[in-house]
Design a protein around this motif. Sequence first.
Motif, PDB file in Angstrom:
ATOM      1  N   THR B  37       7.561  11.876  -5.028  1.00  0.00           N
ATOM      2  CA  THR B  37       6.597  11.113  -4.211  1.00  0.00           C
ATOM      3  C   THR B  37       5.256  10.625  -5.146  1.00  0.00           C
ATOM      4  O   THR B  37       4.886   9.374  -5.059  1.00  0.00           O
ATOM      5  CB  THR B  37       5.589  12.109  -3.207  1.00  0.00           C
ATOM      6  OG1 THR B  37       6.478  12.834  -2.592  1.00  0.00           O
ATOM      7  CG2 THR B  37       4.709  11.163  -2.519  1.00  0.00           C
ATOM      8  N   PRO B 200       2.297  17.187   5.129  1.00  0.00           N
ATOM      9  CA  PRO B 200       3.082  17.684   3.955  1.00  0.00           C
ATOM     10  C   PRO B 200       3.155  16.701   2.911  1.00  0.00           C
ATOM     11  O   PRO B 200       3.199  15.543   3.143  1.00  0.00           O
ATOM     12  CB  PRO B 200       4.528  18.160   4.331  1.00  0.00           C
ATOM     13  CG  PRO B 200       4.086  18.381   5.765  1.00  0.00           C
ATOM     14  CD  PRO B 200       3.254  17.267   6.488  1.00  0.00           C
ATOM     15  N   LYS B 204       7.210  11.072   5.291  1.00  0.00           N
ATOM     16  CA  LYS B 204       7.736   9.441   5.180  1.00  0.00           C
ATOM     17  C   LYS B 204       7.056   8.913   6.543  1.00  0.00           C
ATOM     18  O   LYS B 204       6.988   7.652   6.566  1.00  0.00           O
ATOM     19  CB  LYS B 204       9.157   9.492   5.327  1.00  0.00           C
ATOM     20  CG  LYS B 204       9.543   9.856   3.775  1.00  0.00           C
ATOM     21  CD  LYS B 204       8.996   9.019   2.631  1.00  0.00           C
ATOM     22  CE  LYS B 204       9.219   9.859   1.281  1.00  0.00           C
ATOM     23  NZ  LYS B 204       8.712   9.167   0.372  1.00  0.00           N
ATOM     24  N   ASP B 205       7.236   9.581   7.683  1.00  0.00           N
ATOM     25  CA  ASP B 205       7.015   9.094   8.873  1.00  0.00           C
ATOM     26  C   ASP B 205       5.577   9.536   9.464  1.00  0.00           C
ATOM     27  O   ASP B 205       5.472  10.733   9.969  1.00  0.00           O
ATOM     28  CB  ASP B 205       8.176   9.473   9.891  1.00  0.00           C
ATOM     29  CG  ASP B 205       8.249   8.385  11.028  1.00  0.00           C
ATOM     30  OD1 ASP B 205       7.069   7.875  11.384  1.00  0.00           O
ATOM     31  OD2 ASP B 205       9.177   7.932  11.474  1.00  0.00           O
ATOM     32  N   ALA B 207       3.852   7.917  11.868  1.00  0.00           N
ATOM     33  CA  ALA B 207       3.427   7.483  13.329  1.00  0.00           C
ATOM     34  C   ALA B 207       2.693   8.374  14.031  1.00  0.00           C
ATOM     35  O   ALA B 207       1.849   7.921  14.792  1.00  0.00           O
ATOM     36  CB  ALA B 207       4.949   6.700  13.819  1.00  0.00           C
ATOM     37  N   VAL B 209       1.160  10.941  13.141  1.00  0.00           N
ATOM     38  CA  VAL B 209      -0.267  11.144  12.508  1.00  0.00           C
ATOM     39  C   VAL B 209      -1.120  10.000  12.806  1.00  0.00           C
ATOM     40  O   VAL B 209      -2.350  10.315  13.380  1.00  0.00           O
ATOM     41  CB  VAL B 209      -0.119  11.481  11.103  1.00  0.00           C
ATOM     42  CG1 VAL B 209      -1.331  11.537  10.404  1.00  0.00           C
ATOM     43  CG2 VAL B 209       0.742  12.437  11.027  1.00  0.00           C
ATOM     44  N   ALA B 227       3.560   7.609  -2.796  1.00  0.00           N
ATOM     45  CA  ALA B 227       4.418   6.920  -1.993  1.00  0.00           C
ATOM     46  C   ALA B 227       3.735   7.279  -0.381  1.00  0.00           C
ATOM     47  O   ALA B 227       3.952   6.487   0.395  1.00  0.00           O
ATOM     48  CB  ALA B 227       5.848   7.650  -1.859  1.00  0.00           C
ATOM     49  N   VAL B 230       1.153   4.627   0.788  1.00  0.00           N
ATOM     50  CA  VAL B 230       2.051   3.336   0.996  1.00  0.00           C
ATOM     51  C   VAL B 230       2.725   3.302   2.316  1.00  0.00           C
ATOM     52  O   VAL B 230       2.397   2.507   3.186  1.00  0.00           O
ATOM     53  CB  VAL B 230       2.986   2.982  -0.277  1.00  0.00           C
ATOM     54  CG1 VAL B 230       3.756   1.644   0.108  1.00  0.00           C
ATOM     55  CG2 VAL B 230       2.368   2.889  -1.614  1.00  0.00           C
ATOM     56  N   ASN B 231       3.323   4.684   2.547  1.00  0.00           N
ATOM     57  CA  ASN B 231       3.915   4.722   3.915  1.00  0.00           C
ATOM     58  C   ASN B 231       3.057   4.668   5.082  1.00  0.00           C
ATOM     59  O   ASN B 231       3.198   4.139   5.887  1.00  0.00           O
ATOM     60  CB  ASN B 231       4.721   5.951   3.882  1.00  0.00           C
ATOM     61  CG  ASN B 231       5.888   5.694   3.289  1.00  0.00           C
ATOM     62  OD1 ASN B 231       6.639   4.773   3.305  1.00  0.00           O
ATOM     63  ND2 ASN B 231       6.473   7.066   2.543  1.00  0.00           N
ATOM     64  N   ASN B 234       1.598   1.216   5.611  1.00  0.00           N
ATOM     65  CA  ASN B 234       2.521   0.424   6.118  1.00  0.00           C
ATOM     66  C   ASN B 234       2.898   0.581   7.699  1.00  0.00           C
ATOM     67  O   ASN B 234       2.568  -0.299   8.523  1.00  0.00           O
ATOM     68  CB  ASN B 234       3.784   0.553   5.594  1.00  0.00           C
ATOM     69  CG  ASN B 234       4.735  -0.561   5.806  1.00  0.00           C
ATOM     70  OD1 ASN B 234       4.758  -1.825   6.066  1.00  0.00           O
ATOM     71  ND2 ASN B 234       6.258   0.051   5.697  1.00  0.00           N
ATOM     72  N   GLN B 235       2.712   1.603   8.036  1.00  0.00           N
ATOM     73  CA  GLN B 235       2.836   2.166   9.520  1.00  0.00           C
ATOM     74  C   GLN B 235       1.673   2.022  10.285  1.00  0.00           C
ATOM     75  O   GLN B 235       1.559   1.861  11.430  1.00  0.00           O
ATOM     76  CB  GLN B 235       3.369   3.641   9.602  1.00  0.00           C
ATOM     77  CG  GLN B 235       4.836   3.536   9.141  1.00  0.00           C
ATOM     78  CD  GLN B 235       5.347   5.113   8.703  1.00  0.00           C
ATOM     79  OE1 GLN B 235       4.634   6.046   9.262  1.00  0.00           O
ATOM     80  NE2 GLN B 235       6.168   5.160   7.783  1.00  0.00           N
TER      81      GLN B 235
END
Lengths: 336, 416
Positions: B37, B200, B204-205, B207, B209, B227, B230-231, B234-235
């Motif tokens: 990450t 954690p 990556k996902d 949404a 949260v 990372a 950034v993820n 983006n979301q």
Amino acid sequence: MSRFIERHPAWALIVIIAVAIALWLIFAVWPPGLEEAIGRKRVFLNAVFNGITLGGLYFLVASGFTLIFGLMRNVNLAHGSLYLFGGYVGYAISTSTGSWILGFIVAFVLTALVGVLLQVIVFRRMEGQDLRQTMVTIGLSIVFADLMLWACGGDFYQIQTPGWLIGPVDLPLITAVKSSGEPVYLRYPMVRLVIFAASVVIGLAMWLALNRTRIGMIIRAGVDDRDILAATGVRIQLVFVLVFAFGAGLAGIAGVVGGTFQSLSPGEDIRFLLASLVVVIVGGMGSIPGAALGALIIGLAEQLGSVYIPTYAIVVTFLIMVLVLAIRPQGLLARR
Amino acid sequence: MSKCSIGLLALSSLFLSGAAIAQEKIKVGVTATLEGTYTVLGEDGMRGHQTALNVLGKKIGDKELEFIVASTDATPDSAVRAVRKLIEQDRVQILLSPLSGDEGIAVKNFAKTHPELTFINAASGAQETTYVDPAPNFFRYNMDGAQWQVGLGKYAYEDKKYRKIATVGEDYSFIYTQVFGLVLEFCGLGGQVTNRQWVPLGTKDFASVIAALPDDVDAIYLGLGGADAVNFLNQYQQAGGKAHLMGGSIMIDQTILSSKGNAKNALIGTIAASGQADTWEDPGWQKFVKAYQDAFPPNKRFPSPSLLATNYYGSTMALILALREVNGDLSDNQSKFKAALAKIELDAPNGKIKLDSNRQAIGTNFVTEVVDDGKGALFSKVVKVIPNVNQTLGYDPAVFSKIGLPSRTVPECKKY
């Protein structure tokens, strides 16, 4: 379906009740007591939708994996690398041409080509030697990961969502009712819905192709008994190459999808390899409906877990895998 | 016990003989998160390290420094593995390690098993590393996560008039420390922190949260990095998020502000605090930015150094200056070198740094706001400069020790 009910009436009842509760939770306006106990309905609905859409992505990756395994009995541990490769290709194409759709097409074609090369150069040479194939694919995945790190660096890439997909849409699901009596609808990111719809379409198309076309028939026959199929005069090597290309191409498409609503970076290859392994172990190795069910279960478990038991969210997926392995080791929808 | 000391003696003689054979070389092991990450953070850290070598040179009297780099992935076991490898296989005498919070705690504990060597923290910022049972041979020239948040709570409360905030952070020691610093100050003034979400490292996902973020708050504090950040952004953009944001030190940082794509634009106007500010006018800072920019072509670096580059620069600088002060003398279990490290005062790019009795930095902190430079690049603009921030954040040490160690729920939201 009816045979299942006849054979396991108790289980059928439990399943029907669970489905009814789930439908009620999704469609009904929650009474205040329930909201107090488990939080707002908006959060729950979002988690469910996220789980389903994440399941769509997992399905795209895992269906290629399971298809290749089902036909050729080789566990392609470089599948995650194909995912990441597809993502990087999609990024390069969509940033240079500005077309998101073109990114998908090129990613599919290029990863399919890599798949063809893998099958022709690597797997054909060691047919039937499971362990050797597995070791070679682990090695290849490490080599690919380093090559991609060398070419693209350690940066995170995000594929630009096209303008018409940015932002949320209102869904006809009521999350709450304001004090004025006006209903509040669920707002949900458009891009995730489109991606989910696309994965459903791909899944259905695959199911139809496998069950209703001649090539599908050949593939199913190959899954059942490769040697007899070869003996009937089917050019089995050509079928292998085609299936491998298609499976790899699906991983490439999934890479573009993943790069759009998450991000691409080194390490993603391993993460998606692991996810697809868990999905096919839960669903059943070699089964497309199994991959769909497994992806749905894992996606939902991850998302609901991250909302309701955030600390242990990571454990939930593996718990499910352990349970499935203990109770039904061949996977939920495996035929044998 | 005697067996152990004989072993140590044998080991240190091995080191000495190793040094004698190598001649004129001082071996330094460096670790950075070049995987996982935090890859981008590790890479820019190494750029800061390289910049320091360009500016200061590698010569210590008639000896030369030799650096051996090992990669980690922000987990404590990867850091200890890398450090062990550097010590046992590469026989380094000094370590510049590690980058991330949990790694720091693990390496500090490991440092106690090698009292003859010297460990200089590269960039990690968990409070526990130097606050609880510090290792005598572990030196930290950057501030911890809580120090890096000083001024943010006050600015949010008094200037931005935020009264209720919620936090989202990665679930590990550095972010606990950051939220610790924020909550102490913000709640001390009367603000409320209604909800703390922990995700954690490597999520990556986001949404779900994002869906669980409360609507009835004035701002949402983001303690994410690499990372993950950034993820999230983006979301957050896809979900149509519109809340006011506040950022932690690795969230509002060039590692995120210069990421590709336009999701980062959600950060324009976000207030944050960190051990640096991109647009600081100070000549020392500007000189460092110039050195960093000159050292790498534009597509191989960020427009301006990240916090990690600055930290690696500072720790490399401390290493070289202290070694020069003792003329590369590492005899007697490096005691002269350690003494020099303990009392050195750094004129670092991000302000003067000196160490306290736990060998933890006392330095300058910056409250910032994200601005667009007009050409699409984002920078953190200085709002306020706060000198002399110590590890107890200005609290009386006795009071501070009662607050407890940073964790998911500590500190409580109240005035201490």
